[in-house]
Design a protein around this motif. Structure first.
Motif, PDB file in Angstrom:
ATOM      1  N   LEU A   1       0.820  -1.205   0.000  1.00 27.00           N
ATOM      2  CA  LEU A   1       0.000   0.000   0.000  1.00 27.00           C
ATOM      3  C   LEU A   1       0.856   1.258   0.000  1.00 27.00           C
ATOM      4  O   LEU A   1       1.973   1.272   0.535  1.00 27.00           O
TER       5      LEU A   1
ATOM      6  N   ALA B   1      -2.334   5.861   1.678  1.00 29.26           N
ATOM      7  CA  ALA B   1      -3.598   5.123   1.729  1.00 29.26           C
ATOM      8  C   ALA B   1      -4.238   5.263   3.110  1.00 29.26           C
ATOM      9  O   ALA B   1      -3.564   5.497   4.117  1.00 29.26           O
TER      10      ALA B   1
ATOM     11  N   ALA C   1      -6.430  -0.104   4.296  1.00 29.45           N
ATOM     12  CA  ALA C   1      -5.501  -1.102   4.815  1.00 29.45           C
ATOM     13  C   ALA C   1      -6.245  -2.203   5.564  1.00 29.45           C
ATOM     14  O   ALA C   1      -5.954  -3.397   5.408  1.00 29.45           O
TER      15      ALA C   1
END
Length: 541
Positions: free
Chosen positions: A84, A88, A93
């Motif tokens: 990621l 993000a 997540a």
């Protein structure tokens, strides 16, 4: 070399000669012609001038050079979870962790390099902290819109890049009380026009309207407040706001322990034992994240696979052989000390060249090598049999060399002269010539090295005799060998000028040398494998 499959390296011995290089290349070509694309020729040392001349003549590049076959991180079945961006959201997540059943995710910068590692524990700790401190600090507006599935309603809201403030929930209760401060508030409300108007007048940082339409007159008000609409209810909105935080604020980004694809498992295991992380990021040569490693992956690593050509002695083979799987051995030397865990295919024949054996395999499979490969194979046979003068040479070597020459449309005599004329140029150092075809042996408790230079003018090389002896003494001292021997094999003289240091009395006794010096001519002695090593083995045995 990354072939996208489990590569099998076909490799000759250290300090490879022409036969060692060519037999590996020819066998790899045979395997690939049979559809086994994972077989790749490799080499353990530098290409000699003789071999380079042969390769250039027939238009081939040297095989890939490898230094060892120790197990590396790239050989493990490591995990490749999604990586990621540091920007993000925590919400994103957490969704990835739940969907893929992961407890740790790598976090990367825009260029793919490692930023940090985010664990489920990191998310949980932040979530619990936010319960007692309902506030946001510099959360990007686009992150908020993403987690709330919201949209900005007013022009003033589009001017903001980040949102900060204490989260205040103001739902209809029958008596509306404005208990929020002006600037430092993120107000969550429902269908409450008066509450929204008051908040816009006070220029609070953000108003989030849950499951309600906002009157046009409110949308037209002059304000710096960011007005956002969301389809979620107030309770869900509060939880989601906290998950809008960029993961770079929560993940661990300092004192990270990471590994590279080329790291050796021995070293990795030591590092893992000294730390207690759940997973470790894996980086490629350009420092980009390619996966994660856990202790589980170290339990059963995939071992590299090798085929040994033109040797079967550990001291002459690739380093780290004990960590690899030997699949095959194709050779024409004495059987030595290689051990395997499982039964393997072994082909050992008493011929003058390993390439002769490989050429026979082409015939057995009903395949004909290309003209260029046939020329290459003919050159290797001529080289290893010393133009068919070596005692190791058999009629089969001669027949197959002639057949390869016909396919390649070349002259073996002309080829032999070109090969052996390249050996002893005046521009070469003694050390380079000595180590071009150099092998170490361990026989009956004796350690020795035997180097061989095959040429057509041994007198030129003997002019540098003292230089050779000096380097040989240095090798003996450095390696702590009993003896170091140099064979200067002269094709035209049909014999070998033997230089030796160390256990000189044993050498003289073995080859019936009367002279007390360090050099003697041995007529008809052409082969290290069949004449020199067996003679010493018999004496020491």
């Amino acid at each position: 070399m990354d072939t996208g499959m489990d590569t099998v390296y076909i490799t000759g011995h250290r300090n490879p000669d022409t036969d060692s290089i060519v037999s590996a290349m020819a066998y790899a070509a045979l395997k690939q012609a049979l559809g086994q694309r994972q077989y790749q020729a490799a080499r353990l040392g530098q290409i000699s001038d003789e071999t380079q001349i042969v390769l250039d003549r027939f238009g081939f590049q040297p095989p890939q050079k490898i230094s060892n076959v120790r197990t590396q991180v790239r050989d493990l079945d490591y995990d490749t979870p999604p990586t990621l961006s540091a920007a993000a959201t925590l919400s994103r997540a957490w969704q990835v962790m739940q969907t893929d059943r992961l407890s740790v995710l790598p976090v990367a910068n825009e260029d793919g390099s490692l930023y940090g590692m985010l664990s489920a524990g990191d998310v949980a700790n932040y979530d619990m902290t936010s319960v007692g401190n309902p506030a946001v600090n510099a959360v990007p507006v686009y992150n908020l819109l993403s987690v709330l599935e919201g949209r900005i309603l007013n022009a003033g809201g589009e001017l903001r890049d980040e949102i900060s403030g204490e989260i205040t929930v103001a739902l209809p209760t029958g008596r509306e009380t404005l208990l929020f401060a002006a600037e430092e508030t993120v107000l969550i409300c429902g269908d409450q026009p008066d509450m929204i108007r008051r908040a816009l007048e006070l220029n609070v940082n953000c108003v989030i309207v849950c499951q309600a339409e906002v009157q046009q007159e409110l949308l037209d008000m002059e304000t710096r407040t960011c007005l956002i609409a969301t389809p979620y209810d107030a309770y869900r909105a509060v939880r989601l706001i906290n998950q809008a935080l960029p993961i770079e604020r929560v993940c661990k980004s300092e004192n990270l322990v990471c590994f590279h694809l080329d790291d050796y498992i021995d070293d990795v295991q030591d590092t893992v034992l000294e730390s207690r992380f759940r997973a470790y990021p894996i980086l490629d040569e350009e420092e980009r994240v390619v996966g994660t490693l856990s202790r589980f992956h170290l339990l059963r690593p995939r071992r590299k696979k090798v085929v040994l050509m033109d040797h079967n002695e550990k001291a002459q083979s690739v380093q780290g052989l004990d960590q690899a799987d030997i699949l095959e051995i194709v050779d024409h030397h004495r059987l030595a000390d290689i051990q395997t865990k499982n039964p393997i295919y072994v082909r050992n024949e008493p011929v003058g060249s390993t390439t002769t054996i490989v050429a026979g395999m082409y015939q057995e499979k009903g395949l004909m090598p290309t003209a260029k490969m046939a020329g290459l194979m003919a050159a290797a046979i001529v080289s290893d049999t010393v133009m068919f003068k070596s005692p190791t040479c058999t009629q089969r070597d001669i027949d197959i060399a002639n057949r390869m020459a016909r396919i390649a449309n070349i002259s073996l005599d002309e080829l032999g002269k070109a090969i052996f004329s390249a050996t002893c140029g005046d521009d070469k150092s003694v050390d380079t010539m000595l180590k071009t075809d150099y092998k170490e042996f361990h026989i009956a408790g004796h350690d020795l090295a035997v180097s061989q230079i095959t040429c057509m003018d041994s007198d030129r090389l003997l002019e540098r005799q003292e230089e050779f002896l000096r380097v040989m003494r240095e090798i003996r001292k450095e390696k702590r060998f009993d003896t170091v021997v140099l064979m200067i094999t002269d094709v035209l003289l049909d014999g070998t000028q033997l230089l030796y240091v160390g256990d000189e009395e044993t050498i003289r006794q073995a080859f019936n040398i009367k002279d007390e010096g360090n050099c003697a001519f041995l007529p008809k002695i052409m082969s290290r494998k069949k004449q020199v090593i067996p003679t010493l083995s018999a004496l020491w045995g």
